[in-house]
Design a protein around this motif. Structure first.
Motif, short mmCIF file in Angstrom:
data_model
loop_
_atom_site.label_atom_id
_atom_site.label_comp_id
_atom_site.label_asym_id
_atom_site.label_seq_id
_atom_site.Cartn_x
_atom_site.Cartn_y
_atom_site.Cartn_z
N GLY A 81 0.81 -1.20 0.00
CA GLY A 81 0.00 0.00 0.00
C GLY A 81 0.85 1.26 0.00
N ASN A 82 0.21 2.38 0.21
CA ASN A 82 0.90 3.68 0.18
C ASN A 82 1.75 3.86 1.43
OD1 ASN A 82 -0.36 4.39 -2.23
ND2 ASN A 82 -2.14 5.21 -1.16
N GLN A 83 2.97 4.30 1.25
CA GLN A 83 3.90 4.52 2.35
C GLN A 83 4.41 5.95 2.28
OE1 GLN A 83 4.74 1.40 4.29
NE2 GLN A 83 2.86 1.07 3.15
N GLU A 84 4.22 6.70 3.33
CA GLU A 84 4.72 8.08 3.36
C GLU A 84 5.55 8.30 4.62
OE1 GLU A 84 1.63 10.93 2.93
OE2 GLU A 84 0.89 10.09 1.04
N PHE A 85 6.81 8.62 4.39
CA PHE A 85 7.71 8.89 5.50
C PHE A 85 8.26 10.31 5.34
CE2 PHE A 85 8.31 4.86 7.65
CZ PHE A 85 7.87 3.94 6.72
N THR A 86 8.55 10.92 6.44
CA THR A 86 9.21 12.23 6.41
C THR A 86 10.53 12.12 7.16
OG1 THR A 86 7.19 13.52 6.27
CG2 THR A 86 9.12 14.61 7.18
N VAL A 87 11.57 12.60 6.52
CA VAL A 87 12.85 12.71 7.21
C VAL A 87 12.92 14.11 7.78
CG1 VAL A 87 15.32 12.67 7.01
CG2 VAL A 87 13.93 11.10 5.68
N GLU A 88 12.95 14.18 9.07
CA GLU A 88 12.93 15.46 9.77
C GLU A 88 14.34 15.85 10.17
OE1 GLU A 88 10.19 17.12 10.20
OE2 GLU A 88 10.74 18.66 11.63
N PHE A 89 14.77 17.04 9.74
CA PHE A 89 16.09 17.53 10.11
C PHE A 89 15.96 18.57 11.20
CE2 PHE A 89 19.35 16.16 7.13
CZ PHE A 89 18.60 15.40 6.30
N ARG A 96 15.57 12.40 11.92
CA ARG A 96 14.80 11.19 12.20
C ARG A 96 13.77 10.95 11.10
NH1 ARG A 96 12.64 15.41 15.09
NH2 ARG A 96 10.35 15.50 15.11
N MET A 97 13.39 9.69 10.95
CA MET A 97 12.37 9.35 9.96
C MET A 97 11.05 9.15 10.67
SD MET A 97 12.22 6.41 7.04
CE MET A 97 13.54 7.18 6.13
N GLU A 98 10.02 9.81 10.18
CA GLU A 98 8.72 9.77 10.83
C GLU A 98 7.65 9.26 9.88
OE1 GLU A 98 8.41 10.08 13.86
OE2 GLU A 98 10.15 11.22 14.53
N ASN A 99 6.66 8.59 10.46
CA ASN A 99 5.56 8.00 9.70
C ASN A 99 4.43 9.01 9.58
OD1 ASN A 99 3.24 6.59 8.92
ND2 ASN A 99 3.98 4.69 9.83
N ASN A 100 4.16 9.47 8.36
CA ASN A 100 3.16 10.52 8.18
C ASN A 100 1.74 10.06 8.45
OD1 ASN A 100 5.25 12.06 7.41
ND2 ASN A 100 4.42 12.69 5.45
N LEU A 101 1.52 8.77 8.36
CA LEU A 101 0.17 8.27 8.60
C LEU A 101 -0.23 8.46 10.06
CD1 LEU A 101 -2.32 6.78 7.48
CD2 LEU A 101 -1.22 4.63 8.17
N SER A 156 0.72 37.89 9.01
CA SER A 156 -0.05 38.27 10.20
C SER A 156 0.77 39.00 11.26
CB SER A 156 -0.65 37.02 10.84
OG SER A 156 0.38 36.19 11.37
N VAL A 157 2.10 38.95 11.12
CA VAL A 157 3.08 39.50 12.08
C VAL A 157 3.03 38.82 13.44
CG1 VAL A 157 3.04 41.75 10.93
CG2 VAL A 157 1.70 41.42 13.02
N ASP A 158 2.28 37.73 13.55
CA ASP A 158 2.28 36.95 14.79
C ASP A 158 3.59 36.18 14.90
OD1 ASP A 158 -0.27 37.70 15.61
OD2 ASP A 158 -1.22 36.11 14.43
N TRP A 159 4.00 35.91 16.14
CA TRP A 159 5.17 35.06 16.39
C TRP A 159 4.67 33.64 16.65
CZ3 TRP A 159 10.08 36.69 15.64
CH2 TRP A 159 10.26 38.07 15.50
N GLU A 160 5.34 32.65 16.05
CA GLU A 160 4.85 31.29 16.16
C GLU A 160 5.97 30.27 16.05
OE1 GLU A 160 2.00 31.57 13.02
OE2 GLU A 160 3.43 31.10 11.44
N TYR A 161 5.67 29.05 16.48
CA TYR A 161 6.59 27.92 16.34
C TYR A 161 5.83 26.79 15.67
CZ TYR A 161 4.13 25.56 20.12
OH TYR A 161 3.17 24.93 20.87
N ASP A 162 6.57 25.80 15.13
CA ASP A 162 5.90 24.73 14.40
C ASP A 162 6.78 23.47 14.40
OD1 ASP A 162 4.35 23.18 12.74
OD2 ASP A 162 4.67 24.37 10.93
N PHE A 163 6.26 22.39 14.99
CA PHE A 163 6.89 21.08 14.89
C PHE A 163 6.08 20.28 13.87
CE2 PHE A 163 8.06 22.35 19.24
CZ PHE A 163 9.43 22.13 19.21
N GLY A 164 6.70 19.93 12.75
CA GLY A 164 5.95 19.33 11.65
C GLY A 164 5.64 17.86 11.79
N TYR A 165 6.55 17.06 12.31
CA TYR A 165 6.37 15.60 12.32
C TYR A 165 6.82 15.04 13.66
CZ TYR A 165 6.01 16.56 7.37
OH TYR A 165 5.62 17.06 6.16
#
Length: 337
Positions: free
Chosen positions: A160-168, A191-196, A272-281
């Motif tokens: 089936g479909n496999q989606e991985f993200t390599v996070e730096f 690290r390698m992360e499972n997007n599912l 928006s000029v807002d300050w923000e952080y974001d962890f993707g995976y």
């Protein structure tokens, strides 16, 4: 039966994802769904956190190899970039923050099963191949990789479909060398992360946190040196939360000091000029999140004894479930609104 591989490269988080890892934000996604003909479709991507003082972190990738015990390696030497097949490609990791990705391998047939190692061959022969551009001076400096290869833990491909993200995590992976003429990219924080099943965690940050306590009150640029540190585990004692460091630190860390699992830089959203952080995976689980307004001198190797959190109230206990898109806004009263 065969399986199909799709590789996507996201960019760095600063704390930077890069290609296929075993992780990569410079991250990879790996989604798996059932398929009646036992074909596996693998999607790989890069994701990352940005180093605040850099303009570019550019890699030229020559090949990506998937290793299996007792089987021939699967070596990918042709990539699909913007719909075109190319023998190599260059990627500026800083252009792919958070959950953004660059597709580099699409629908490549592969056998389902366990691949115990993923290797990314990087061209580091000259300055024009792989390099870092510093923001203040505009100077280009050579980017090096030990042996010219990033070796990451493997992955399991199901039908089936496999989606991985390599996070730096560049805050952990990228090191300015002693000569200050070259940068070394390591696999620390990749690290390698499972997007599912992966979750995301993001939020706004109240700018009053940047310079309301010492020593941050003395900052000439209050917007600089603000990071969010994420630790695995929800019952960690505050005094054990540490800045980024490795076993190579020449400054001894306290016996119970815990280095962060991931680091994100607080950035301003231009519309928006807002300050923000974001962890993707992020894998599902329990975490402790700490904000620091005094992280400008956090070295990726050395223990720096940076107070964590700062202000002292900026500590949050968070549980992430599979595929959750969690929001935790950092406020003065530390309520994760």
């Amino acid at each position: 039966m065969g399986s199909k591989l799709t590789v996507i490269l996201p960019a760095l988080l600063l704390a930077l994802p890069l290609f296929l890892l075993g992780g990569c934000g410079c991250g990879f996604d790996c989604n798996s769904t059932s398929d009646s003909d036992d074909t596996a479709l693998l999607t790989l991507g890069l994701s990352d956190s940005l180093p605040e003082d850099l303009q570019q972190v550019s890699l030229e990738v020559e090949s990506i190899s998937f290793k299996r015990t007792g089987e021939d390696d699967v070596i990918v030497e042709t990539f699909t970039i913007n719909g075109k097949d190319v023998p190599t490609f260059s990627i500026d990791l800083l252009k792919y923050p958070g959950t953004e990705q660059l597709l580099v391998i699409e629908d490549k047939e592969m056998e389902p099963g366990s691949y115990n190692e993923v290797s990314i061959q990087v061209n580091v022969e000259s300055l024009g191949d792989s390099y870092v551009q510093e923001k203040a001076s505009g100077v280009l400096k050579q980017l090096t990789v030990a042996g010219g290869k990033l070796t990451l833990p493997g992955l399991v491909l199901a039908p089936g479909n496999q989606e991985f993200t390599v996070e730096f995590g560049l805050a952990q992976a990228l090191q300015l060398q002693a000569s200050e003429e070259t940068y070394l990219l390591t696999t620390n924080g990749i690290r390698m992360e499972n997007n599912l099943t992966d979750a995301t965690l993001s939020g706004l940050v109240d700018s009053t946190l940047f310079d309301t306590v010492e020593p941050c009150r003395a900052k000439t640029e209050p917007e600089a040196g603000n990071r969010v540190y994420l630790y695995k585990g929800i019952d960690i004692a505050k005094e054990n939360l540490a800045d980024v460091f490795t076993t190579g630190s020449t400054v001894p860390a306290p016996e119970k000091a815990i280095a962060p699992f991931a680091v994100a830089t607080v950035l301003q959203n231009s519309p928006s000029v807002d300050w923000e952080y974001d962890f993707g995976y992020l894998p599902a689980g329990d975490y402790t999140l700490a904000f620091s307004c005094d992280s400008e001198d956090d070295d990726p190797v050395q223990y720096n004894d940076i107070p964590m959190p700062l202000p002292e109230t900026q500590l949050y206990r968070i549980t992430l479930t599979q595929s959750q898109k969690a929001v935790c806004n950092l406020t003065a009263d530390a309520t994760c609104k």
